[in-house]
Design a protein around this motif. Structure first.
Motif, PDB file in Angstrom:
ATOM      1  N   PRO A  17      33.140 -35.273 -25.318  1.00 39.04           N
ATOM      2  CA  PRO A  17      33.697 -34.203 -24.238  1.00 39.04           C
ATOM      3  C   PRO A  17      35.245 -34.975 -23.758  1.00 39.04           C
ATOM      4  O   PRO A  17      35.336 -36.266 -24.162  1.00 39.04           O
ATOM      5  CB  PRO A  17      32.637 -34.557 -22.991  1.00 39.04           C
ATOM      6  N   GLY A  18      36.044 -34.427 -22.858  1.00 39.96           N
ATOM      7  CA  GLY A  18      37.326 -34.889 -22.319  1.00 39.96           C
ATOM      8  C   GLY A  18      37.452 -34.030 -21.254  1.00 39.96           C
ATOM      9  O   GLY A  18      37.256 -32.846 -20.854  1.00 39.96           O
ATOM     10  N   VAL A  19      37.915 -34.810 -20.075  1.00 37.66           N
ATOM     11  CA  VAL A  19      38.141 -34.291 -18.794  1.00 37.66           C
ATOM     12  C   VAL A  19      39.371 -34.846 -18.462  1.00 37.66           C
ATOM     13  O   VAL A  19      39.818 -36.056 -18.470  1.00 37.66           O
ATOM     14  CB  VAL A  19      37.186 -34.419 -17.948  1.00 37.66           C
ATOM     15  N   SER A  20      40.659 -33.994 -17.722  1.00 35.55           N
ATOM     16  CA  SER A  20      41.967 -34.725 -17.363  1.00 35.55           C
ATOM     17  C   SER A  20      42.124 -33.649 -16.115  1.00 35.55           C
ATOM     18  O   SER A  20      41.799 -32.428 -15.967  1.00 35.55           O
ATOM     19  CB  SER A  20      42.988 -34.334 -18.239  1.00 35.55           C
ATOM     20  N   LEU A  21      42.864 -34.400 -15.384  1.00 35.26           N
ATOM     21  CA  LEU A  21      43.575 -33.917 -14.017  1.00 35.26           C
ATOM     22  C   LEU A  21      44.729 -34.313 -13.716  1.00 35.26           C
ATOM     23  O   LEU A  21      45.440 -35.397 -14.121  1.00 35.26           O
ATOM     24  CB  LEU A  21      42.668 -34.561 -12.717  1.00 35.26           C
ATOM     25  N   ARG A  76      33.839 -31.058 -28.102  1.00 34.29           N
ATOM     26  CA  ARG A  76      33.581 -30.819 -29.370  1.00 34.29           C
ATOM     27  C   ARG A  76      32.081 -31.068 -29.906  1.00 34.29           C
ATOM     28  O   ARG A  76      31.841 -32.305 -29.316  1.00 34.29           O
ATOM     29  CB  ARG A  76      34.365 -31.340 -30.280  1.00 34.29           C
ATOM     30  N   TYR A  77      31.541 -30.353 -30.493  1.00 32.65           N
ATOM     31  CA  TYR A  77      30.116 -30.847 -31.138  1.00 32.65           C
ATOM     32  C   TYR A  77      30.147 -30.786 -32.559  1.00 32.65           C
ATOM     33  O   TYR A  77      30.404 -29.826 -33.185  1.00 32.65           O
ATOM     34  CB  TYR A  77      29.236 -29.803 -30.508  1.00 32.65           C
ATOM     35  N   ASP A  78      30.221 -32.194 -33.359  1.00 30.98           N
ATOM     36  CA  ASP A  78      30.438 -32.089 -34.741  1.00 30.98           C
ATOM     37  C   ASP A  78      29.145 -32.380 -35.167  1.00 30.98           C
ATOM     38  O   ASP A  78      28.271 -33.409 -34.700  1.00 30.98           O
ATOM     39  CB  ASP A  78      31.360 -33.237 -34.976  1.00 30.98           C
ATOM     40  N   GLY A  79      28.818 -32.135 -36.500  1.00 32.19           N
ATOM     41  CA  GLY A  79      27.785 -32.630 -37.301  1.00 32.19           C
ATOM     42  C   GLY A  79      28.491 -32.801 -38.772  1.00 32.19           C
ATOM     43  O   GLY A  79      29.006 -32.150 -39.322  1.00 32.19           O
ATOM     44  N   SER A  80      28.059 -34.165 -39.197  1.00 30.84           N
ATOM     45  CA  SER A  80      28.797 -34.484 -40.412  1.00 30.84           C
ATOM     46  C   SER A  80      27.736 -35.144 -41.506  1.00 30.84           C
ATOM     47  O   SER A  80      26.627 -35.580 -41.024  1.00 30.84           O
ATOM     48  CB  SER A  80      29.524 -35.860 -40.267  1.00 30.84           C
ATOM     49  N   SER A  81      28.033 -34.771 -42.610  1.00 29.04           N
ATOM     50  CA  SER A  81      27.126 -35.039 -43.697  1.00 29.04           C
ATOM     51  C   SER A  81      27.236 -36.583 -43.971  1.00 29.04           C
ATOM     52  O   SER A  81      26.301 -36.866 -44.734  1.00 29.04           O
ATOM     53  CB  SER A  81      27.376 -33.903 -45.150  1.00 29.04           C
ATOM     54  N   ARG A  82      28.026 -37.150 -43.493  1.00 30.31           N
ATOM     55  CA  ARG A  82      28.004 -38.466 -43.814  1.00 30.31           C
ATOM     56  C   ARG A  82      27.217 -39.404 -43.150  1.00 30.31           C
ATOM     57  O   ARG A  82      26.840 -40.650 -43.248  1.00 30.31           O
ATOM     58  CB  ARG A  82      29.466 -39.204 -43.335  1.00 30.31           C
ATOM     59  N   LEU A  83      26.405 -38.780 -42.065  1.00 34.23           N
ATOM     60  CA  LEU A  83      25.413 -39.550 -41.393  1.00 34.23           C
ATOM     61  C   LEU A  83      24.016 -38.888 -41.890  1.00 34.23           C
ATOM     62  O   LEU A  83      23.720 -37.962 -42.246  1.00 34.23           O
ATOM     63  CB  LEU A  83      25.662 -39.326 -39.963  1.00 34.23           C
ATOM     64  N   GLY A  84      23.048 -39.878 -41.434  1.00 30.98           N
ATOM     65  CA  GLY A  84      21.560 -39.514 -41.891  1.00 30.98           C
ATOM     66  C   GLY A  84      21.039 -38.754 -40.744  1.00 30.98           C
ATOM     67  O   GLY A  84      20.697 -37.655 -40.622  1.00 30.98           O
ATOM     68  N   ASN A  85      20.159 -39.466 -39.968  1.00 32.49           N
ATOM     69  CA  ASN A  85      19.401 -39.108 -39.002  1.00 32.49           C
ATOM     70  C   ASN A  85      19.959 -38.644 -37.506  1.00 32.49           C
ATOM     71  O   ASN A  85      19.474 -38.124 -36.615  1.00 32.49           O
ATOM     72  CB  ASN A  85      18.026 -40.051 -38.485  1.00 32.49           C
ATOM     73  N   ASN A  86      21.280 -38.855 -37.381  1.00 30.91           N
ATOM     74  CA  ASN A  86      21.858 -38.885 -36.265  1.00 30.91           C
ATOM     75  C   ASN A  86      23.386 -38.159 -36.838  1.00 30.91           C
ATOM     76  O   ASN A  86      24.212 -38.394 -36.422  1.00 30.91           O
ATOM     77  CB  ASN A  86      22.447 -39.936 -35.469  1.00 30.91           C
ATOM     78  N   THR A 116      42.690 -35.707 -27.599  1.00 28.47           N
ATOM     79  CA  THR A 116      42.222 -35.416 -29.065  1.00 28.47           C
ATOM     80  C   THR A 116      40.661 -35.278 -29.196  1.00 28.47           C
ATOM     81  O   THR A 116      40.140 -34.952 -30.056  1.00 28.47           O
ATOM     82  CB  THR A 116      42.392 -36.800 -29.701  1.00 28.47           C
ATOM     83  N   ALA A 117      39.837 -35.105 -28.023  1.00 29.80           N
ATOM     84  CA  ALA A 117      38.501 -34.804 -28.112  1.00 29.80           C
ATOM     85  C   ALA A 117      38.010 -33.514 -28.801  1.00 29.80           C
ATOM     86  O   ALA A 117      36.987 -33.278 -29.238  1.00 29.80           O
ATOM     87  CB  ALA A 117      38.056 -34.871 -26.770  1.00 29.80           C
ATOM     88  N   ILE A 118      38.977 -32.510 -28.693  1.00 27.17           N
ATOM     89  CA  ILE A 118      38.826 -31.267 -29.195  1.00 27.17           C
ATOM     90  C   ILE A 118      38.746 -31.382 -30.754  1.00 27.17           C
ATOM     91  O   ILE A 118      38.463 -30.494 -31.466  1.00 27.17           O
ATOM     92  CB  ILE A 118      39.920 -30.090 -28.871  1.00 27.17           C
ATOM     93  N   TYR A 119      39.160 -32.623 -31.397  1.00 29.20           N
ATOM     94  CA  TYR A 119      38.966 -32.737 -32.829  1.00 29.20           C
ATOM     95  C   TYR A 119      37.937 -33.597 -33.123  1.00 29.20           C
ATOM     96  O   TYR A 119      37.401 -34.012 -34.152  1.00 29.20           O
ATOM     97  CB  TYR A 119      40.404 -33.199 -33.232  1.00 29.20           C
ATOM     98  N   GLY A 120      37.087 -34.217 -32.133  1.00 29.10           N
ATOM     99  CA  GLY A 120      35.881 -34.829 -32.240  1.00 29.10           C
ATOM    100  C   GLY A 120      35.782 -36.171 -33.277  1.00 29.10           C
ATOM    101  O   GLY A 120      36.149 -37.189 -32.960  1.00 29.10           O
TER     102      GLY A 120
END
Length: 843
Positions: A646-650, A630-640, A212-216
């Protein structure tokens, strides 16, 4: 001469012996047709390959193929979703073959985030719903099909209202805020409401963080991917299906009878009076027109209990009327009617009619699919039901060998009819739970019941048959999702995909209260006639672009995906009401002379911008690696605003190792693949759109002006709530894939969880949203599938799931409470004679 003839004959004989030998090694052209066993339709794009070589061909639009092969060669026939078959080339030059669909769980094709994989190369925890379950019965909401079919997924129907979406929680949820998984329908954030199950091709549940990490930022509670049907290359087809079903109320409810109700209630009041030393307490319940009181009349009071006299004794001649000595005063008798069907008055006949008509087809230039549905589902409770009209269209067109366009449209028009009696609590606790002394019909002068419904006490505790047409409740919801996309092969191994989508919901509600009597059919007429209307509109726009590079270098298989996405969600709502309309005939706002409350409207929205990527690598189908971010930016947060997930699988396909193939285990174990994954997800659903900036809210109207006050504190430094999951998995099958098991053990920590911390009353605020401790899920999942019978014309598959999950708090911030408790209730323990806390969160 004789010797010469002998030599000639011998040479001819040897020549005939050599002919088969030379023909056996001669190359020739083999042609044929590949079809599907399920519908006898051709399979375009199927692969025909000579075993042990790289020589191969694919079937054309009609399933035909042509390949150069030598007698004795083995041809491999394969197609995605079908069992690979082998045929040895003999003397025939035409080989027609029918491929059988592969129902083996460990060979199925899985839809993943922005792509798909076979189960054989999958290294994360993803479950796929067997869509044949959708065919088993009529479903007004697709979500109910997930119940008991996916390990780790808890599906609970919290209401019997047709059309309603069940509560869905994956792996125990995060237990704070909204626990519902992210649901994507053809890549568009949506829900199961209004979705026609006949439009669905597949449903996958992404469970561990690496999947699910690709949906961040939206994937902490899991992701459910719904893929709708598309056209297939082949002959056009038209299909129609109809389902009809009926529902019955459960016949196992046991209600207390009228006699016991009278005795228990009168005795309990007497005991209460004695306990509190108040001889007049609850007098109306003994002497008034209550369910065990003796003050009811013989004609139209809510209940039938009354003192037996010569004036009403004629009622004993009618069926159902009885009398018993008053338990508090045996010198008098209480007359009553034993209404044994009082609990059934809330029910109606329930039937469901589901129609579906589809058209599909395609050729080498493009495909199409059109589905039309109509569902009419009556609820069991009076006045409840659900109607849905749906349409689905998808099409694709190959402009060239390298450039393809596609489009999908989903539309639903639904009417959700809620019971006019009220919510579930009112219906089942108050209306159904009425005393057996209740009156359903008014009584005629001769003691028989009339056809006039008795009113009962009031609109929330009366006769449901009287009130069923007094409260008008209308709902209309329209949902439209439309998407268009392109796939452009920039290079042989590099594809650019761009998809844009729009999703709209218009939800319209109307209500009107007709005039109604209170207490009895001769009681006062209530003429408030309140009318109200509300409109909710949701608009979601999404733009996604991806670059996908797929290449095979010898034994090395590489699949690289990078992409970016923009998502915007806007909601607008408005409502208004009126009262004192002069008539029941005009049920809209314009008929009333005055407003009921203050008209309201509000608008809110949020935006997420993202980049993401994934690397899939395997060596010779043995050693499997997956890296995701995935690198997400959301307007719901303020200074962060931005977060990295990330995700890794073997994985290791041990069954493909030579040492395993040569071992005795291979005779029993067909496939075995251990998996290990770790990933990080975000959760922004706990946040409101503007909450981190603080808020002001209406405090009422003063001197004609609306007053506003600070209702929540700003929390600009809030960080992302992140869930980290460590998952161990094992996929294994036995007896030539007749029995398969998929098992997972996981541990998930929700860190920096977003929750409200209670503040002292003197601050003027009830609490403040903070990053508040760590919460943990641990669990075990097992999915078993077995092919009990496997024949060409009949198969019998059995599946089962088992899940266990434990949720607990790891740590909470210091707050001077015992165990850093948050919430809960302080009670007095009579056994210890001490105060103690119960409930709430604590370490």
């Amino acid at each position: 001469m004789r010797n010469k003839n002998y030599y000639v004959i011998s040479m001819i004989f040897l020549l005939f012996l050599c002919l088969p030998i030379s023909s056996y090694g001669q190359e020739k052209t083999i042609t044929g047709k590949v079809t599907s066993s399920s519908d006898s339709q051709p399979l375009p794009g199927a692969t025909v390959q000579i075993k042990g070589t790289t020589t191969g061909e694919t079937t054309d639009f009609d399933g035909n193929y042509s390949i150069e092969a030598t007698t004795g060669d083995i041809l491999l026939f394969s197609f995605v979703g079908y069992t690979t078959q082998e045929v040895t080339v003999g003397i025939d030059n035409v080989i027609n073959l029918t491929l059988v669909e592969d129902v083996n769980v460990l060979s199925e094709v899985i839809i993943t985030g922005y792509g798909k994989q076979t189960r054989a190369t999958l290294t994360t925890s993803i479950s796929k719903l067997d869509t044949r379950i959708l065919e088993t019965s009529t479903r007004s909401n697709v979500g109910s099909a997930l119940q008991g079919t996916v390990a780790g997924l808890r599906v609970t129907n919290t209401t019997g209202q047709p059309g309603s979406t069940p509560q869905i929680i994956l792996r125990g949820g995060t237990n704070f805020g909204n626990d519902a998984p992210l649901i994507l329908v053809d890549g568009i954030p949506s829900s199961f409401y209004g979705l026609n199950s006949d439009d669905i091709e597949s449903i996958e549940v992404l469970k561990d963080a690496a999947a699910t990490a690709i949906y961040g930022a939206r994937s902490a509670n899991g992701v459910i991917l719904v893929t709708t049907k598309t056209g297939k290359v082949g002959k056009s087809s038209v299909n129609y299906k109809f389902r009809y079903s009926s529902n019955k109320e459960r016949d196992d409810q046991q209600y207390i009878g009228a006699e016991d109700h009278i005795n228990y209630n009168r005795q309990s009041i007497a005991w209460y009076r004695e306990t509190v030393n108040n001889s007049g307490a609850f007098g109306a319940f003994l002497d008034g027109n209550q369910s065990a009181g003796t003050g009811n009349n013989s004609t139209n009071d809510p209940f039938t209990t009354q003192l037996l006299t010569s004036a009403n004794s004629y009622l004993l001649n009618q069926p159902g009327w009885n009398s018993i000595p008053d338990i508090l005063d045996p010198s008098q008798e209480i007359l009553f009617y034993d209404n044994k069907g009082v609990g059934d008055r809330i029910y109606q006949d329930s039937f469901s009619k589901d129609h579906y008509l589809s058209f599909d087809g395609g050729n080498e230039k493009g495909t199409y699919y059109l589905g039309l549905g109509a569902l009419d589902n009556d609820g069991l409770v009076l006045g409840s039901g659900f109607k849905r009209y749906s349409g689905k269209f998808s099409g694709s067109y190959n402009i060239s060998d390298k450039f393809k366009v596609n489009s999908t449209i989903l539309y639903s028009h639904s009417n959700l009819s809620r019971s006019p009696l009220g919510n579930d609590d009112t219906v089942f606790r108050r209306f159904q739970g009425q005393a057996a002394t209740s009156r359903t019909y008014d009584t005629n002068a001769d003691g028989t019941f009339s056809n006039v419904y008795s009113v009962g006490q009031n609109q929330s505790f009366g006769n449901p048959l009287y009130y069923q047409d007094k409260f008008i409740r209308k709902n209309l919801e329209q949902r439209l999702s439309a998407s268009v996309g392109i796939d452009w092969d920039l290079l042989d191994d590099l594809t650019l995909s761009i998809d844009g989508s729009h999703f709209a919901i218009n939800n319209h509600n109307e209500s009107f209260n007709k005039a109604y009597r209170v207490g009895s059919t001769t009681g006062p007429l209530r003429t408030g006639r309140e009318a109200s209307v509300s409109l909710g509109r949701t608009l979601r726009n999404q733009l996604t672009g991806t670059l996908n590079y797929i290449k095979k270098f010898g034994y090395h298989n590489v699949n690289v995906l990078v992409g970016a996405e923009y998502y915007k969600d806007n909601y607008f709502g408005t409502s208004a009401g009126t009262r004192n309309s002069p008539t029941d005939l005009i049920q809209t706002l314009n008929a009333a002379p005055e407003a009921d409350g203050i008209p309201y409207s509000a608008e809110t929205e949020y935006v997420i911008t993202s980049t993401f990527g994934r690397l899939l690598y395997d060596y010779n189908d043995k050693y499997l690696v997956s890296l995701t971010y995935r690198y997400d930016g959301s307007s719901r947060l303020g200074n962060n605003k931005f977060g990295f997930f990330p995700g890794v699988s073997l994985g290791w396909s041990a069954h493909n190792e030579d040492f395993f193939k040569n071992s005795t285990f291979s005779k029993t174990i067909s496939k075995i693949k251990p998996r290990l994954s770790y990933g990080v997800n975000g959760n922004q659903d706990v946040l409101s759109n503007y909450g981190v900036f603080g808020s002001y809210g209406s405090q009422g109207v003063y001197n004609g002006q609306t007053g506003y006050g600070n209702t929540s504190l700003a929390t600009l430094d809030l960080k992302w709530e992140k869930a980290t999951t460590l998952n161990f998995g094992l996929d294994v099958s036995f007896f030539n894939d007749r029995l398969s098991l998929i098992t997972d053990i996981y541990s998930r920590d929700i860190k920096d969880k977003l929750a409200t911390l209670t503040l002292p009353y003197y601050t003027g605020f009830g609490g403040i949203l903070t990053n508040n401790g760590t919460y943990r899920n641990k669990g075990f999942e097992l999915q078993i599938n077995g092919e009990i019978i496997k024949k060409d014309d009949f198969s019998w598959n059995v599946g089962a799931t088992f899940t266990t999950n434990k949720n607990y708090v790891v740590n909470l911030p210091e707050n001077d409470n015992d165990l850093n408790r948050q919430g809960g209730q302080l009670i007095w323990n009579t056994k210890t004679n001490q105060e103690e806390w119960v409930g709430g969160l604590h370490v």
